[in-house]
Design a protein around this motif. Structure first.
Motif, PDB file in Angstrom:
ATOM      1  N   ARG A 131      -3.763   3.143   3.955  1.00 39.33           N
ATOM      2  CA  ARG A 131      -4.370   2.484   2.812  1.00 39.33           C
ATOM      3  C   ARG A 131      -3.621   2.815   1.532  1.00 39.33           C
ATOM      4  O   ARG A 131      -3.337   3.968   1.229  1.00 39.33           O
ATOM      5  N   TRP A 132      -3.281   1.772   0.771  1.00 38.10           N
ATOM      6  CA  TRP A 132      -2.705   1.903  -0.563  1.00 38.10           C
ATOM      7  C   TRP A 132      -3.662   1.272  -1.565  1.00 38.10           C
ATOM      8  O   TRP A 132      -4.651   0.644  -1.195  1.00 38.10           O
ATOM      9  N   VAL A 133      -3.346   1.416  -2.849  1.00 37.20           N
ATOM     10  CA  VAL A 133      -4.120   0.771  -3.906  1.00 37.20           C
ATOM     11  C   VAL A 133      -3.207  -0.144  -4.699  1.00 37.20           C
ATOM     12  O   VAL A 133      -2.144   0.287  -5.174  1.00 37.20           O
ATOM     13  N   LEU A 134      -3.609  -1.402  -4.811  1.00 33.00           N
ATOM     14  CA  LEU A 134      -2.911  -2.336  -5.678  1.00 33.00           C
ATOM     15  C   LEU A 134      -3.484  -2.181  -7.081  1.00 33.00           C
ATOM     16  O   LEU A 134      -4.696  -2.228  -7.266  1.00 33.00           O
ATOM     17  N   VAL A 135      -2.632  -1.991  -8.075  1.00 29.52           N
ATOM     18  CA  VAL A 135      -3.049  -1.780  -9.461  1.00 29.52           C
ATOM     19  C   VAL A 135      -2.524  -2.926 -10.319  1.00 29.52           C
ATOM     20  O   VAL A 135      -1.324  -3.229 -10.293  1.00 29.52           O
ATOM     21  N   ALA A 136      -3.412  -3.574 -11.070  1.00 27.84           N
ATOM     22  CA  ALA A 136      -3.038  -4.681 -11.957  1.00 27.84           C
ATOM     23  C   ALA A 136      -3.348  -4.306 -13.399  1.00 27.84           C
ATOM     24  O   ALA A 136      -4.351  -3.645 -13.673  1.00 27.84           O
ATOM     25  N   ASP A 137      -2.479  -4.744 -14.316  1.00 28.27           N
ATOM     26  CA  ASP A 137      -2.686  -4.415 -15.722  1.00 28.27           C
ATOM     27  C   ASP A 137      -3.671  -5.346 -16.406  1.00 28.27           C
ATOM     28  O   ASP A 137      -4.140  -5.060 -17.507  1.00 28.27           O
TER      29      ASP A 137
END
Length: 374
Positions: A61-67
């Protein structure tokens, strides 16, 4: 921190994105308790963090990070090992809403401004061998009143969204896509959706399953391996339905997170459509909680505020198959629910981590704390 810049190209990086499981695979024996095993560490992400989404990548599992919540300029993938992969910017006309992947490609579904005046496009973005994300229009509609969600199984994708029907009510629509040749099937009306009601789709070991809040209760729709509907949507056997916050697959069970008064409740529904209540959790936010499979149960991260001493706490609760809950604090600071946000669980069941964001605007910081489940 090791940063890999990917301008839409996943050159030589094998994607293990599983796509079909928003919770991630269960591995090993059932876990009784997840608890911190190292101090919290601040990540050097830089820039704003407005939205996060857990995805499966390279077998974990990874985390997608959006600004930005809408029309992000910067997208990054963060691992439990503090690795960061930067993705190419989506077109400015696109609003991606749900991310997933398959093989060596990474996908996002969403909406975009249509070239047809007064219309809206439901689209899919694909990051692959092209240095920029490739945009494909799936369907053009008058209005999208429910943001697209999707699931992938093998080379097939099922997309859900909602739009107003001829009766003026919102309707959940589904469509199937064959990804290798981008064959796009016409959309199918699954039925009426309650105003602002929940809907989502998950991939099963065989086929797909969708759930949505409809006029007849919480509805379930089934799809074959190619994403085509098997039969009309039917209501679950749920004696006291309430607002659903999340739907996911864990092992052989389809789980739901739903409201239960001032608490959130965990339930699963069986093959015959019967809903089985499992446990209740205290939470100060009535929203979807980050989750990670633990073989016969699930680990959930949640936030709770204490107005008396002006503190906010992030905890992880491990719920076993019998509904027993074991809670452990992960982060406890002075502040409100706005000061600790966007919690996610990442890594694997054997070596998970908790991710969260603290602060607002220019003061945003991202944190990671390693856990152990045993």
């Amino acid at each position: 921190m090791r940063t890999v810049v990917v301008s839409g190209v996943f050159c030589g990086i094998m994607l293990g994105l599983l796509g079909w499981s928003p919770v991630g695979h269960a591995d090993g024996k059932g876990k009784k308790e997840c608890k911190p095993r190292a101090p919290a560490a601040e990540l050097e992400l830089g820039g704003a963090v407005a939205l996060t989404q857990a995805i499966d990548y390279q077998g974990q599992r990874w985390v997608l990070v959006a600004d930005k919540v809408s029309k992000p300029d910067k997208l990054r993938l963060v691992s439990a090992q503090d690795e960061v992969i930067e993705l190419g910017k989506p077109p400015s006309t696109v609003e991606p809403t749900h991310f997933m992947g398959r093989g060596q490609a990474f996908y996002a579904v969403g909406t975009a401004r249509s070239q047809t005046p007064g219309k809206r496009d439901v689209i899919v973005l694909r990051w692959g061998t092209d240095p920029r994300p490739r945009l494909t229009t799936l369907w053009t509609v008058d209005v999208v009143d429910g943001k697209p969600r999707a699931a992938i199984r093998d080379e097939h994708m099922v997309v859900l969204f909602s739009e107003p029907g001829p009766d003026g009510k919102s309707h959940v629509m589904s469509g199937a896509i064959q990804l290798e040749e981008m064959r796009i099937e016409p959309v199918v009306d699954l039925g009426e959706r309650t105003p602002d009601g929940f809907f989502d789709v998950v991939a099963l070991p065989q086929g797909f399953s969708a759930g949505f809040e409809g006029g007849q209760g919480f509805m379930r729709a089934s799809f074959d391996n190619h994403g085509k509907t098997k039969a009309s949507a039917s209501a679950l056997l749920w004696s006291a339905p309430s607002a659903v916050r999340a739907l996911w697959l864990c092992g052989e069970h389809t789980w739901m997170l739903h409201d239960a008064g001032k608490e959130l409740a965990l339930a699963k529904y069986e093959a015959d459509g019967a809903v089985v209540e499992v446990a209740k959790l205290p939470s100060s936010k009535a929203e979807a909680l980050p989750a990670l499979c633990t073989e016969d149960g699930v680990a959930l991260g949640y936030l709770r505020a204490n107005a008396k001493d002006n503190t906010v706490m992030l905890s992880v609760a491990t719920v076993d198959g019998r509904g027993k809950v074991r809670e452990r604090p992960v982060r406890d600071i002075k502040g409100t629910l706005d000061d600790v946000r966007e919690p996610q669980l990442l890594g694997t069941t054997e070596h998970p981590s908790a991710f969260w964001v603290e602060g607002k605007a220019a003061g945003t910081s991202a944190w990671l704390r390693q856990l152990t489940c045993e």
